[in-house]
Design an enzyme around this catalytic site. Structure first.
Site, PDB file in Angstrom:
ATOM      1  CG  ASN A 214       3.786  47.634 -43.730  1.00 48.65           C
ATOM      2  OD1 ASN A 214       3.490  47.807 -44.900  1.00 48.65           O
ATOM      3  ND2 ASN A 214       3.035  48.062 -42.744  1.00 48.65           N
TER       4      ASN A 214
ATOM      5  N   GLY B 195       7.640  50.891 -43.682  1.00 49.26           N
ATOM      6  CA  GLY B 195       6.590  51.220 -42.723  1.00 49.26           C
ATOM      7  C   GLY B 195       6.415  50.237 -41.595  1.00 49.26           C
TER       8      GLY B 195
ATOM      9  CG  HIS C  49       2.370  42.550 -38.184  1.00 52.71           C
ATOM     10  ND1 HIS C  49       3.701  42.835 -37.973  1.00 52.71           N
ATOM     11  CD2 HIS C  49       1.776  43.706 -38.540  1.00 52.71           C
ATOM     12  CE1 HIS C  49       3.906  44.126 -38.184  1.00 52.71           C
ATOM     13  NE2 HIS C  49       2.757  44.674 -38.549  1.00 52.71           N
TER      14      HIS C  49
ATOM     15  CG  HIS D 180      -1.282  45.672 -41.445  1.00 51.02           C
ATOM     16  ND1 HIS D 180      -1.494  46.557 -40.412  1.00 51.02           N
ATOM     17  CD2 HIS D 180       0.060  45.480 -41.523  1.00 51.02           C
ATOM     18  CE1 HIS D 180      -0.329  46.905 -39.895  1.00 51.02           C
ATOM     19  NE2 HIS D 180       0.632  46.267 -40.540  1.00 51.02           N
TER      20      HIS D 180
ATOM     21  CG  ASP E 271      -3.625  48.610 -36.129  1.00 50.45           C
ATOM     22  OD1 ASP E 271      -3.551  49.695 -35.500  1.00 50.45           O
ATOM     23  OD2 ASP E 271      -2.691  48.138 -36.789  1.00 50.45           O
TER      24      ASP E 271
END
Length: 117
Positions: A90, A96, A103, A105, A35
């Site tokens: 999210n 968010g 995807h 995180h 990220d």
């Protein structure tokens, strides 16, 4: 099978190699990259190669790719942080989500922003 790549989607363009990213791993079904605004010591995004707007849509459209994404997130967490990690999805702007391509995180080490729960 899930939808085709969206030429306006940031993550579709990273998957296609049109936008540079620090790639951590690639599989038949996923691409993982760091990220650019990390929220933890380790912050890797795992995205499917196919375009679906969120994890729920991906699960409904292509369960096999969803399982592959989860398995790759776990594998990356094992390599990057010894298997102790947070896995965050999210779904929707109110939650968010800012890039509407499913995807995960993968967050490990010290978390730099407060996360619920």
């Amino acid at each position: 099978m899930s939808s085709t790549p969206d030429p306006d989607c940031l993550f579709c363009r990273i998957v296609a190699g049109d936008i540079p990213a620090e790639i951590v791993a690639e599989t038949e079904h996923t691409v993982a990259f760091r990220d650019i605004f990390p929220q933890a010591d380790v912050h890797v995004l795992v995205v499917p190669r196919v375009h679906e707007p969120d994890i729920g849509s991906l699960a409904a459209a292509d369960p096999e790719v969803t399982v592959a994404l989860l398995a790759e997130a776990r594998r990356i967490a094992e390599v990057e942080v010894g298997g102790q990690y947070r896995l965050v999805f999210n779904t929707g702007s109110a939650a968010g989500q800012t890039v509407f391509h499913a995807h995960a995180h993968v967050l490990g080490g010290e978390i730099h922003v407060p996360l619920p729960g």
